[in-house]
Enzyme design. Structure first.
Site, PDB file in Angstrom:
ATOM      1  N   ASP A  26       0.856  -1.192   0.000  1.00 19.62           N
ATOM      2  CA  ASP A  26       0.000   0.000   0.000  1.00 19.62           C
ATOM      3  C   ASP A  26       0.894   1.245   0.000  1.00 19.62           C
ATOM      4  O   ASP A  26       1.749   1.404   0.871  1.00 19.62           O
ATOM      5  CB  ASP A  26      -0.885  -0.042   1.256  1.00 19.62           C
ATOM      6  CG  ASP A  26      -1.995   0.986   1.222  1.00 19.62           C
ATOM      7  OD1 ASP A  26      -2.094   1.743   0.235  1.00 19.62           O
ATOM      8  OD2 ASP A  26      -2.751   1.045   2.199  1.00 19.62           O
ATOM      9  N   ASP A  78      -3.751   2.369  -5.349  1.00 20.79           N
ATOM     10  CA  ASP A  78      -2.451   2.361  -4.667  1.00 20.79           C
ATOM     11  C   ASP A  78      -2.276   1.161  -3.746  1.00 20.79           C
ATOM     12  O   ASP A  78      -1.442   1.195  -2.851  1.00 20.79           O
ATOM     13  CB  ASP A  78      -2.280   3.647  -3.857  1.00 20.79           C
ATOM     14  CG  ASP A  78      -3.144   3.653  -2.606  1.00 20.79           C
ATOM     15  OD1 ASP A  78      -4.251   3.085  -2.649  1.00 20.79           O
ATOM     16  OD2 ASP A  78      -2.706   4.207  -1.595  1.00 20.79           O
ATOM     17  N   GLU A  79      -3.045   0.122  -3.959  1.00 25.41           N
ATOM     18  CA  GLU A  79      -3.091  -0.962  -2.984  1.00 25.41           C
ATOM     19  C   GLU A  79      -3.335  -2.289  -3.694  1.00 25.41           C
ATOM     20  O   GLU A  79      -4.202  -2.376  -4.553  1.00 25.41           O
ATOM     21  CB  GLU A  79      -4.248  -0.662  -2.030  1.00 25.41           C
ATOM     22  CG  GLU A  79      -4.462  -1.664  -0.956  1.00 25.41           C
ATOM     23  CD  GLU A  79      -5.763  -1.382  -0.198  1.00 25.41           C
ATOM     24  OE1 GLU A  79      -6.356  -0.304  -0.356  1.00 25.41           O
ATOM     25  OE2 GLU A  79      -6.184  -2.283   0.536  1.00 25.41           O
TER      26      GLU A  79
HETATM   27 MG   LIG Z   1      -2.472   3.999   0.531  1.00 27.64          MG
END
Ligand SMILES: [Mg+2]
Length: 384
Positions: free
Chosen positions: A11, A105-106
Site C-alpha cells: 500500500d 495504490d493498494e
Molecule cells: Mg495507501
C-alpha cells in the site's frame, strides 16, 4: 491442513499527496491536502503533515481547513495518479502474476512458493519498496502474512514506509493487543456493541464464546471470532482468472434511504461491470450482499437467462435482489455489495444473439472509454 501461504499487502503511503510531491519537490514537507475545494468538497488524501490535526480522508474540506488553516489544498491530478498506479502495479507483477489490485495504490500479492525464484519474502519486499522509491519517488508499506487479512493489518500498522512479517502461527498473538477497530469491517457501531460485552481488544474477541456474542453481533459472530484469531482463507484473486468480481461499500451512517441505496447499487454495478469487461469476460450470475445495522449479513443470487457484461443488466438484477431483500426486512442498511459470478468466455455466448444484452455491452464499453479518458471519481473517493 493446507500449506502455509505467503501473502503481501502493498500500500502506497498517502498516495495522492506523495504523487504530487514526486513531480513538485517544493511540496515536500508542506501541510498538503488533496481534494475538492468547492463548497461540498471533501478530503481525498491527507498528507502525514496534516494528520496530527485530525484530518482524514472523506472529511469535508471546510472542516479540514478549520482544523489546519495553513494547509495547502490541491485539487488533484487524475492522469498523474493513474500513470503512477499503472507503473506501481507493473513493478509488483515483476514478482508474480498473482496480483490482486484493490485500488489505485493498494494490492495483494500471493508469493507462496516463490522463494526459490526470488529469495526470501523480506528480501522481495525490500526490493519492491526500493524500486517504488527509486522509480516512482513514492514510499510503500508492506505487510507479509499467511492471509490477506493479517497482511493488510500489518501494512497499515507499519505506515509510513514500513514492512512487517507475521509468521504462520503468530497471527492471533499479533492481533491480540490491538483494539477491535483495527479489524477491517468493525466500525464505530460494532465496536460500541462489542464494548457492551466488555470486549475492547482483538484478543478478547478471539477468545469470546460465540453464544453470548450472537446477542450483540448476530450471524457474523463465528466469523468475527475467526477473523480476530487472524483466520482468513480468502484467495488472492486476479481479475483475469477470478471466479467472481465484486465491490462493496460500508456507509458512514446506516441508511434506509431507498434513493441513496439504489444509487449505491448503480455505482457498485458500474465498477464491477467495468472490471468484468476489462477481464474480457461475461458473467452468468449477479450477487447482492447486504449488511443490516445489527451486522446481520445476507447474500442473494440471481442468474438471468443469458450471460452479460453490461452495466444495465447488473444494475437491474441487483436492484431486483435489493427489492426482494428489503421486502422481507426493511431495516437500516450498513453495507451494500454487488458482484458477478460464474464468469465465462464471451465468444460462445448466447448473449450475442440477445440484442438488449449486446446493446448494453456496447454502451457500457463506450462509457468505459469515456471514463478512461476523463476519470470516474477523480477526488471523490480517496485511498488511505
Ligand atoms: Mg495507501
Amino acid at each position: 491442513m493446507a500449506a502455509d501461504r505467503t501473502v503481501f499487502h502493498v500500500d502506497i503511503d498517502a498516495f495522492f499527496a506523495a504523487a504530487e510531491r514526486s513531480v513538485d519537490p517544493d511540496l515536500i514537507g508542506v501541510p498538503l491536502i488533496i481534494g475538492g475545494t468547492g463548497g461540498r468538497g471533501v478530503v481525498a488524501c491527507a498528507s502525514y503533515e496534516v494528520r496530527p490535526y485530525g484530518i482524514r480522508s472523506a472529511m469535508p474540506m471546510s472542516r479540514a481547513l478549520r482544523l489546519c488553516p495553513n494547509a495547502v489544498v490541491i485539487g488533484g491530478n487524475h492522469d498523474l495518479y493513474r500513470k503512477l498506479s499503472g507503473e506501481f502495479m507493473a513493478i509488483l507483477r515483476n514478482y508474480t502474476p498473482d496480483v490482486q489490485v484493490m485500488s489505485v495504490d493498494e494490492a495483494y500479492m500471493d508469493m507462496t512458493g516463490t522463494e526459490k525464484l526470488h529469495g526470501p519474502a523480506e528480501k522481495v519486499a525490500s526490493d519492491i519498496k526500493e524500486r517504488v522509491r527509486r522509480e516512482l519517488k513514492l514510499t510503500a508499506s508492506i505487510g507479509i502474512a499467511p492471509s490477506r487479512l493479517v497482511a493488510k493489518i500489518a501494512s497499515a500498522e507499519r505506515k509510513p514506509d514500513g514492512m512487517f512479517t507475521v509468521p504462520p502461527g503468530d497471527e492471533a498473538s499479533y492481533l491480540a493487543p490491538m483494539p477491535v477497530r483495527k479489524l477491517p469491517g468493525i466500525g464505530p457501531r460494532a465496536a460500541e456493541k462489542l464494548g457492551r460485552l466488555g470486549i475492547q481488544t482483538l484478543g478478547q474477541l478471539a477468545t469470546f464464546k460465540e453464544g453470548p456474542l450472537r446477542r450483540e453481533m448476530g450471524n457474523q459472530s463465528l466469523r468475527l471470532i475467526e477473523r480476530a484469531n487472524g483466520i482468513d482463507n480468502s484467495e488472492v484473486a486476479t481479475d483475469g482468472e477470478a471466479k467472481s468480481i465484486s465491490a462493496e461499500t460500508t456507509f458512514p451512517e446506516d441508511s434506509t434511504d431507498r434513493v441513496f441505496l439504489d444509487k449505491t447499487i448503480a455505482n457498485l454495478a458500474e465498477k464491477v461491470g467495468r472490471r468484468l469487461r476489462r477481464a474480457g469476460k461475461h458473467a452468468r450470475s449477479v450477487t447482492l450482499k447486504l449488511r443490516y445495522d445489527d451486522f446481520t449479513t445476507l447474500t442473494r443470487h440471481n442468474t438471468p437467462p443469458v450471460s452479460f457484461d453490461g452495466d444495465a443488466r447488473i444494475v437491474e438484477v441487483a436492484t431486483a435482489l435489493l427489492d426482494a431483500t428489503l421486502r422481507q426486512r426493511n431495516a437500516p442498511v450498513r453495507l451494500l455489495g454487488v458482484g458477478v459470478e460464474n464468469l465465462t468466455e464471451p465468444a460462445s455466448q448466447l448473449s450475442l444473439l440477445d440484442s438488449s444484452v449486446a446493446t448494453d455491452s456496447a454502451l457500457s464499453s463506450t462509457l468505459d472509454r469515456i471514463r478512461d479518458r476523463f476519470g470516474e471519481d477523480a477526488v471523490s473517493r480517496g485511498p488511505g
